[in-house]
Design an enzyme around this catalytic site. Structure first.
Site, short mmCIF file in Angstrom:
data_model
loop_
_atom_site.label_atom_id
_atom_site.label_comp_id
_atom_site.label_asym_id
_atom_site.label_seq_id
_atom_site.Cartn_x
_atom_site.Cartn_y
_atom_site.Cartn_z
N SER A 1 0.46 9.46 -3.71
CA SER A 1 0.64 10.48 -2.29
C SER A 1 1.48 11.62 -3.22
O SER A 1 1.58 11.44 -4.45
CB SER A 1 1.75 9.80 -1.50
N LYS A 2 1.72 12.56 -2.45
CA LYS A 2 2.00 13.84 -2.91
C LYS A 2 3.28 13.72 -3.70
O LYS A 2 3.31 14.23 -4.82
CB LYS A 2 2.21 14.96 -1.94
#
Ligand code: GLU
Length: 483
Positions: free
Chosen positions: A253-254
């Site tokens: 994820s980010k």
């Protein structure tokens, strides 16, 4: 076996996650390696999640990654339309067919206008009363216009087993399967229904998608069987994970870094390097080889090389791979691609760009580093005079104070201001004084760059800066050294 037909079926919900791009890549590689067809289908039945422009992002990403499709919304192959919302009207007849055969039923519960994709008000254990409604009564109510959805009727006894190419034999207890919605109140199919109908109608032989769909696959198989359609070969891909600073691994994820193809490219990763890197995230050529062009990947790709264990996205490895791709670019091509990152357009540095680019190519790992690396060319940074001290070249503040005025004179006397002449003048200067060439080189380079590490030596830097600016910078250093 019939000719291989694979598809990439993204939902236009925003940017392209590297996991989605990997799915597209493997579906493409499978089609190309088998001389089959690769189809693009836009799955936009969940209008609530629709993001404008997301379709453009899909096209742009596929084009930039080099994944050409044989059929799709813009390339008719006889199975169109290739956008699910444009196919809306064809799904009802298939859903009704299942109602008629007893494999689906009308559900009139007023909370059943589920947002989408199997998220229903009934959980798996709960059975809707509409399920046991007299079929004639249900048909009458539906015909009278009573709002309804169509649900799949699932026998919850026993187990379902199927074989996935990557994960092997999968067995799921039927009691966890829910009577998922196939057709929503507005007549729009859910993904869960549309993917089956479309994969069949589009002649898809191999379904390549993320492993999050493994648990729904038994429900799809029941649909294929109810229709009497052949079940495609399933190729579910493992998750892509990320590792955080503490070493913990979780779904990418980010917080691990950029996760969209767009962002990686915007940071200066070359599309072909990203594609090469993600090809190896879950697939192995079964050799040590790591660098592959797309066509080399297509030649080497085999389903048996797919791995079911989750792959960890290693940004360091991607960076290394990117540097390899950068170094292998023809110099003019590097200059063309790196230019927007270097932010030289319209600046005094623009005419010297090809020469600057030549200095950068072997030094940058990601194109985004270019601007920072040449910042000193735009403007002399503030620097500490202690930078003139360098043990190895035996330079220090004292000898720089003594040498720099003479170096300036020698340089000012040069007729042709070229990197070669400048370097030669500095080596001659050192030879005449019986000191290491490194000493005046260091002194001059620090004076004109203010940086310990620069792309290029003093000759190259001064050639780019030009005579006037180089001498101005040397004078500025002299003034500081004197005071
Ligand atoms: N539209 C689905 C997604 O974007 C596709 C899943 C599939 O390939 O069947 O996840």
């Amino acid at each position: 076996m019939s000719a291989v037909r694979t598809r990439f079926a993204p939902s236009p919900t925003g940017f392209m996650h590297v996991g989605n791009l990997r799915t597209a890549l493997y579906a493409w590689l499978l089609a190309r390696s088998e001389h089959g067809k690769f189809i693009l289908r836009i799955e936009d039945t969940d209008q609530a999640r629709y993001v404008p422009n997301a379709v453009e992002v899909i096209y742009a990403t596929l084009a930039s990654a080099g994944l050409d499709h044989d059929e799709g919304p813009d390339r008719d192959g006889g199975c169109g339309p290739y956008v699910q919302s444009e196919r809306k009207d064809l799904y009802r007849k298939y859903a009704e067919q299942l109602v008629a055969s007893g494999d689906a039923y009308y559900c009139f519960c007023d909370k059943c206008d589920a947002p989408d994709d199997g998220e229903t008000v009934h959980d798996a254990a709960e059975v809707c009363a509409c399920r046991s409604m007299d079929p004639a009564e249900a048909v009458r109510r539906a015909a009278a216009g009573s709002p309804h959805v169509i649900r799949q009727k699932i026998d919850r006894s026993g187990v379902s087993t199927f074989t996935d190419t990557v994960f092997g034999e999968i067995t799921i207890e039927n009691k966890v399967l829910d009577d998922q919605i196939l057709l929503k109140r507005d007549g729009m199919p859910t993904y869960n229904f549309a993917n089956v109908v479309d994969d069949h109608l589009m002649g898809i032989t191999h379904v390549v998608r993320g492993s999050e769909y493994l648990s729904s696959t038994p429900k799809y198989n029941l649909l294929y069987r109810a229709f009497g359609w052949e079940i495609p070969v399933y190729v579910h891909l493992p998750l892509i994970m990320g590792r955080d600073a503490e070493g913990n691994v979780s779904k990418l994820s980010k917080r691990h870094g950029s996760v969209s193809f767009e962002n990686l490219v915007a940071e200066g990763y070359l599309p072909e390097a990203v594609v090469n890197y993600i090809a190896l995230l879950g697939w192995s050529p079964k050799s040590d080889r790591e660098l592959f062009t797309l066509s080399e990947l297509a030649a080497a790709f085999k389903l048996s090389g797919l791995n079911k264990s989750p792959a960890v996205f290693d940004y360091g490895k991607l960076r290394w791979m990117n540097s390899q791709y950068i170094q292998n670019l023809p110099p003019e091509e590097f200059a063309r691609r790196a230019k927007p990152f270097a932010r030289v357009t319209g600046t005094p540095l623009e005419p010297a760009w090809p020469r600057i680019a030549a200095l950068l190519q072997s030094r940058v790992e990601v194109l985004g580093e270019c601007a920072e690396m040449i910042g000193f060319l735009r403007e002399l940074p503030e620097f500490d005079l202690a930078l003139f001290c360098h043990k190895k070249s035996k330079s220090d503040v004292e000898n720089t104070r003594a040498d720099l005025p003479e170096i300036r004179n020698v340089l000012a006397g040069l007729t042709a201001w070229t990197a070669e002449n400048i370097s030669l003048a500095l080596t001659d200067f050192a030879a005449a004084r019986e000191v290491k060439a490194g000493r005046p080189m260091w002194q001059a380079r620090i004076a004109v760059s203010g940086r310990a590490v620069t792309p290029g030596g003093p000759g190259e830097i001064m050639e780019i800066l030009g005579r006037t600016e180089s001498l101005r910078r040397i004078d500025a250093a002299l003034a500081r050294l004197k005071s």
